[in-house]
Scaffold this active site. Structure first.
Site, PDB file in Angstrom:
ATOM      1  CG  ASP A   1     -20.567  12.008 -25.807  1.00 30.98           C
ATOM      2  OD1 ASP A   1     -19.769  11.181 -25.342  1.00 30.98           O
ATOM      3  OD2 ASP A   1     -20.438  13.242 -25.692  1.00 30.98           O
TER       4      ASP A   1
ATOM      5  CD  GLU B   1     -20.338   8.405 -22.443  1.00 32.31           C
ATOM      6  OE1 GLU B   1     -19.179   7.967 -22.378  1.00 32.31           O
ATOM      7  OE2 GLU B   1     -20.618   9.503 -22.960  1.00 32.31           O
TER       8      GLU B   1
END
Length: 699
Positions: free
Chosen positions: A347, A384
């Site tokens: 993330d 990401e």
């Protein structure tokens, strides 16, 4: 109540609470503490003793207690300066979770005592005052665990990335509305026989779990009766989320992994190492802040009372600190070596590459540490590639072996099929692996993780059903969530019984899933998209632990599910669609053919002026095995694919080599796979995808 436990020296490694068969070694990092106190609890969560860790080796405090067994509950109280303006927030009144805890008993119970400062103080400088209230009654306990597990013949699957089809799923949401599984919403339910049968039949090769490490529900959500459903507020980097365990046993996660492996499915974890759940200077003191705020977090250089917030959550982990980096690496290795996972999706991964007060560097310590690690460099790594900090958007900038979520792919495909002007050239780039972003540093075309949707945003069904987001259930007056979704309701907002609108939506979804499976790169599907799942127009369902987010298995679109399954199998059957080398229209040494052609409907090659036409709505590509493909690779002759977002068109078919002919394989105008041979031209229906394959003429 106090019990006399005999504490001896112990060891500084490994960090955490480690059972060795005779007792437990406790080791915890703090560079700036002046005293570290171990607190032990009984099974009724009563604090039975406090013992100073007697040794300090560098910045690791440690001690050993003989006779302790797995199941022992514990926590820490750290002594040191409470000087927020210098970055220090030590407060021994606050029970602290062990950052290396293998299991936590529960989640914190929100109470003012969890704050390191008096939250009820009216002054603006209240965070500069230490709060004396004991937080232990409201804190979970860390638990000593023996994570050994009888894996039998389980081993890493190491599925070649070019064969991968990733399925992003929420542990709870995938099974909560299934009536044929026990303990729905858990790790065990996710890997139950009905789910394994379903996933293997669909054809996915890897399941990507939304955060399954222990996470926190923010206080503002709790007070509104909502929850942190997605889980992007990590509390424990080594412990599975308690809500997903039916029997509070960490081996439930291990059983899940073993069962997925037995079905040939890899397990990829979505992990959040860019920040923690403790928030800003006004957040709770649960672990890292109380153990060593200056070390664990990036603080503002000119005023360390405040936190750098490149993540939008209030804080940013200080990955530049060697012991924080070590914690992350230890955590990753734990999930690979002890829990047997096959990879990670990071993330806000740009944050992990920030050095020198915030600049992104693909040679940052985090990337270098992973790339040289003999364990972690061999698992699947997905970034990401953005955060909200300066220069945070870094699509294509990550070093190998990282793959990256490609949001440009998502947006281009949505805009093309919506009929937006000037999108044809961009679609051509996405179909061939987004080479502008990824074709460097020896990276393969599979580095682009192609997605139409993900947990954050509309589902595929909602992308063709809503022009506007409908996030009222989140309690933020619709202000949250993406404003631009490149969606199209095809005439009616939301649910409808209009047959023509439903048919158009079904065809649009077929076009998009066909595009995904025909593109170079690594495809990812959001769980539920293959069956028509809707979130009622909510494009930010992070707080909806209810039927808005849980997959509705009763509203199962059988026809679209079958089409998706067919397209996955079509991709697996055609090595041309999953190449590692990029296609650049280069001549092949073996036969003199170029590996990529772009055609006009009249059979002429596309020119620069053709690509510059804003009204171009039809993209036709002929692809072969890439120039430079080694002799030992899978081979196939050619595929001709037409992506037509405009009116019906008569398409001239490329002249086949002698002894071969073109045959239909996919036509999204219908639901059925076609196999008939074609002549010199084909009619490609309006707003549809047509695919031909080059076959040998039967003898």
């Amino acid at each position: 109540m106090s019990i006399d436990f005999k504490m001896t020296e112990g060891r500084a490694a490994p960090i955490g609470a480690t059972f060795d068969g005779d007792g437990v070694n406790f080791a915890v990092f703090s560079e700036n503490a002046t005293r570290m106190v171990l607190c032990l609890f009984d099974h009724e969560d009563r604090e039975i003793t406090q013992i100073d860790l007697p040794e300090r080796n560098g910045d690791v405090w440690h001690g050993y207690i003989s006779g302790l067994r797995p199941g022992q509950r514990y926590g820490y109280r750290a002594h040191g300066p409470f000087a927020p303006e210098e970055g220090h927030r030590f407060n021994p009144a606050k029970l602290l979770m062990d950052p290396y805890a293998k299991r936590l008993t529960k989640h914190p119970i929100w109470n003012d005592a969890l704050m390191g400062y008096p939250i009820d103080h009216k002054g603006k400088d209240r965070d500069l005052i230490a709060d004396p209230r004991d937080s232990a009654p409201f804190m979970p306990r860390s638990v000593v665990e023996d994570p050994s597990f009888s894996w039998g013949r389980d081993y890493p699957l190491r599925t070649p990335i070019q064969q991968s089809v990733v399925y992003e799923a929420h542990v709870k949401g995938l099974t909560m509305r299934r009536k044929d599984v026990d303990d729905p919403g858990t790790f065990l339910a996710m890997s139950s026989d009905p789910m394994l049968d379903y996933l293997t039949d669909l054809g996915i090769t890897a399941i990507e779990l939304l955060p399954a490490q222990t996470f926190l529900t923010d206080r503002f959500l709790d007070e509104k009766g909502l929850s942190n459903y997605w889980g992007y507020q990590t509390f424990g980097f080594f412990s599975p989320e308690p809500k997903y365990m039916a029997w509070a046993q960490i081996d439930e996660f291990q059983q899940m992994v073993a069962r997925f492996h037995s079905a040939g499915i890899e397990v990829i974890m979505d992990v959040v190492y860019n920040h923690t759940c403790e928030g800003s200077e006004l957040g709770p003191t649960l672990s890292f802040r109380g153990l060593d705020n200056v070390s664990y977090y990036r603080l503002m250089p000119d005023n360390p009372r405040y936190y750098v917030n490149d993540t939008g959550t209030g804080n940013t982990l200080n990955v530049d600190h060697p012991m924080v980096l070590r914690m992350i690496m230890d955590s990753l290795r734990y999930w690979v070596e002890v829990m047997h996972v096959d990879g990670f999706r990071f993330d806000l991964c740009s944050t992990l590459g920030r050095v020198n007060e915030g600049g992104f560097d693909r040679g940052a310590a985090f990337f270098d540490a992973i790339r040289q690690d003999p364990i972690l460099s061999n698992v699947k790594l997905i970034a990401e590639p953005w955060d909200i900090g300066p220069g945070g958007y870094q699509l294509g900038a990550f070093p190998p072996p990282f793959m990256e979520w490609n949001d440009k792919y998502r947006d281009t495909v949505r805009r093309f099929w919506r009929g937006d002007a000037s999108e044809a050239p961009a679609l051509a780039d996405r179909l061939t692996g987004s080479a502008l972003q990824f074709d460097h540093s020896g990276r393969p075309a599979t580095a682009s993780v192609n997605l139409l949707t993900a947990h954050d945003g509309f589902t595929l069904m909602d992308t063709v059903s809503y022009n506007e987001k409908h996030n009222e259930a989140n309690g933020e007056n619709g202000a949250d969530g993406h404003g631009e979704n490149y969606s199209d309701n095809l005439g009616i907002e939301g649910e409808t019984d209009d047959e023509s609108v439903l048919a158009a939506r079904a065809k649009r979804r077929r076009n998009m899933i066909a595009t995904l499976m025909l593109s170079q790169g690594t495809p990812m599907i959001l769980a539920g998209d293959e069956m028509g799942n809707s979130q009622q127009g909510n494009n930010n369902a992070y707080s909806q632990d209810n039927e808005i987010s849980w997959i509705d298995w009763e509203a199962f679109d059988e026809e679209f599910h079958d089409f998706t399954r067919m397209m996955i199998r079509f991709r697996k059957d055609h090595p041309l669609l999953r190449q590692k080398l990029f296609l650049h229209a280069r001549e092949r040494a073996a036969d003199g053919f170029e590996d990529l052609f772009w055609w006009r409907p009249d059979g002429e090659p596309m020119s620069d002026s053709d690509w510059e036409d804003d009204e171009l709505r039809c993209v036709a590509m002929e692809l072969r095995m890439a120039s430079g493909t080694p002799h030992y690779a899978e081979t196939e002759m050619a595929i001709f694919a037409v992506f037509n977002a405009g009116q019906a068109v008569e398409m001239q078919v490329p002249t086949p080599p002698e002894g071969t002919h073109w045959a239909w394989r996919v036509d999204t105008e219908s639901y059925d796979t076609r196999t008939d041979a074609v002549g010199d031209t084909i009619r490609v229906a309006a707003e549809s995808v047509a695919v031909l394959a080059l076959d040998l003429v039967p003898a």
